[in-house]
Enzyme design. Structure first.
Site, PDB file in Angstrom:
ATOM      1  N   ASP A  61       0.898  -1.155   0.000  1.00  0.00           N
ATOM      2  CA  ASP A  61       0.000   0.000   0.000  1.00  0.00           C
ATOM      3  C   ASP A  61       0.935   1.202   0.000  1.00  0.00           C
ATOM      4  O   ASP A  61       1.597   1.489   1.011  1.00  0.00           O
ATOM      5  CB  ASP A  61      -0.860  -0.029   1.269  1.00  0.00           C
ATOM      6  CG  ASP A  61      -1.765   1.190   1.372  1.00  0.00           C
ATOM      7  OD1 ASP A  61      -1.564   2.151   0.600  1.00  0.00           O
ATOM      8  OD2 ASP A  61      -2.653   1.185   2.240  1.00  0.00           O
ATOM      9  N   TYR A 158      -7.921  15.699  -6.566  1.00  0.00           N
ATOM     10  CA  TYR A 158      -7.107  14.785  -7.376  1.00  0.00           C
ATOM     11  C   TYR A 158      -6.152  15.578  -8.273  1.00  0.00           C
ATOM     12  O   TYR A 158      -4.961  15.257  -8.359  1.00  0.00           O
ATOM     13  CB  TYR A 158      -8.038  13.909  -8.217  1.00  0.00           C
ATOM     14  CG  TYR A 158      -7.355  13.114  -9.297  1.00  0.00           C
ATOM     15  CD1 TYR A 158      -6.630  11.961  -8.980  1.00  0.00           C
ATOM     16  CD2 TYR A 158      -7.427  13.497 -10.637  1.00  0.00           C
ATOM     17  CE1 TYR A 158      -6.003  11.223  -9.977  1.00  0.00           C
ATOM     18  CE2 TYR A 158      -6.806  12.770 -11.636  1.00  0.00           C
ATOM     19  CZ  TYR A 158      -6.095  11.633 -11.305  1.00  0.00           C
ATOM     20  OH  TYR A 158      -5.467  10.908 -12.287  1.00  0.00           O
ATOM     21  N   ALA A 160      -4.905  18.431  -7.794  1.00  0.00           N
ATOM     22  CA  ALA A 160      -3.822  18.994  -6.967  1.00  0.00           C
ATOM     23  C   ALA A 160      -2.726  17.958  -6.731  1.00  0.00           C
ATOM     24  O   ALA A 160      -1.531  18.286  -6.760  1.00  0.00           O
ATOM     25  CB  ALA A 160      -4.378  19.498  -5.636  1.00  0.00           C
TER      26      ALA A 160
END
Ligand SMILES: NC(=O)c1ccc[n+]([C@@H]2O[C@H](COP(=O)([O-])OP(=O)(O)OC[C@H]3O[C@@H](n4cnc5c(N)ncnc54)[C@H](OP(=O)(O)O)[C@@H]3O)[C@@H](O)[C@H]2O)c1
Length: 281
Positions: A61, A158, A160
């Site tokens: 992750d 998103y 950004a």
């Protein structure tokens, strides 16, 4: 001199779906040694099986710094070097900026931005130490987006994160040139992947997709070309480079055009002022 793909070591984050998976398939067919990273490890294992189990699968992750370090450590352990690091893992959320909670904002940056910077931070020391191969000590490829150049409504947070990736790439490209590390930023437009599905679930808005789009195979082909011959930016749909560039020259004109888009989204997602989650906060 073009870089040879045969035996090149390429780490791809977000290889379990979409663009990352298509890139893995393409590079594997050309003889590259791959490190496939994502959270859905069963998908990665299946992908690796289809490619004769030649590659390394790492469950990661990228929002967790220790997972980014582990991807790099496992890659070096298995293959001894990293020629290209592709920071591709990412997701979007269809939601206004005002409705994006501080927690959601941090989660988005943790994956899209820090998931890139943590992998880069872990990989660079090894790239700087290794012998050049075909003229390069290494390459960092960031999968940003056309919206990095001009943000669009309902994808502000998103956008950004994608602008942050572009800025990092622009700086690193110059900083790392003397060390013979290439930095490439990929700027896809709408591409047929699971992205839209995920963004709808994350943000709760339905967005009708426009007629212009591209396939993952096309994006992967252009990315592969830029791995063989590193370049600064890859715009898989070339006209987008000029259209989004115009956004920086004529912001009000683009705002005007975007108002139409906002109205379309509002029609598909009707709301009254009373039901506004921001007003009722
Ligand atoms: N599709 C588009 O229209 C488009 C346009 C411009 C740019 N992009 C960019 O292209 C990249 C790939 O997106 P896609 O379109 O291929 O979407 P996708 O089909 O949804 O694939 C996203 C990939 O990212 C991985 N991922 C997401 N969060 C992760 C995390 N926290 N840790 C590790 N892996 C994670 C997913 O794997 P797991 O879920 O298995 O972890 C998956 O492999 C993204 O950076 C996206 O911003 C997409």
């Amino acid at each position: 001199m073009p870089r040879k793909l045969n035996d090149m070591v390429v780490v791809i984050t977000g290889a379990s779906a979409g663009i990352g998976k298509a890139l893995a398939e393409r590079l594997s067919a050309r003889g590259a040694k791959l490190v496939l990273a994502a959270r859905r490890v069963e998908r990665l294992a299946e992908l690796n099986r289809q490619m004769s189990n030649r590659h390394l699968v790492v469950r990661a992750d990228v929002a967790r710094r220790e997972d980014c370090q582990a991807v790099v450590d496992r890659a070096l352990e298995r293959f001894g070097r990293i020629d290209t690091l592709v920071c591709n893992a990412g997701y979007g959320s269809y939601r206004t900026v005002a409705e994006t909670s501080p927690e959601e904002m941090r989660r988005l940056f943790a994956t899209n931005v820090f998931g890139s910077t943590d992998c880069i931070y872990a990989a660079l020391p090894a790239m700087l130490r290794q012998e050049p191969r075909d003229g390069f000590c290494g390459q960092v490829m960031l999968v940003s987006s056309c919206v990095a150049r001009r943000a669009i409504p309902y994808l502000g947070a998103y956008s950004a994160t994608k602008a942050a990736q572009l800025s990092l790439a622009e700086s690193m490209r110059v900083e790392l040139k003397p060390q013979r590390i290439a930095v490439t930023c990929v700027m896809p437009i709408q591409t047929k992947t699971e992205f839209g599905q995920v963004a709808e679930i994350e943000g709760g808005l339905k967005i009708a997709h426009g007629p212009v789009g591209q396939t993952v195979q096309h994006v992967a082909r252009r990315m592969t070309d830029a791995i063989v011959k590193p370049r600064a930016e890859v715009w898989p749909f070339r006209p987008a480079r000029w259209a989004f560039g115009l956004g920086t020259l004529a912001p009000r004109l683009i705002d005007y055009l975007m108002n139409d888009y906002r109205r379309q989204v509002e029609m598909v997602n009707p709301r009254t002022t009373d039901s506004s989650p921001v007003a009722n906060r």
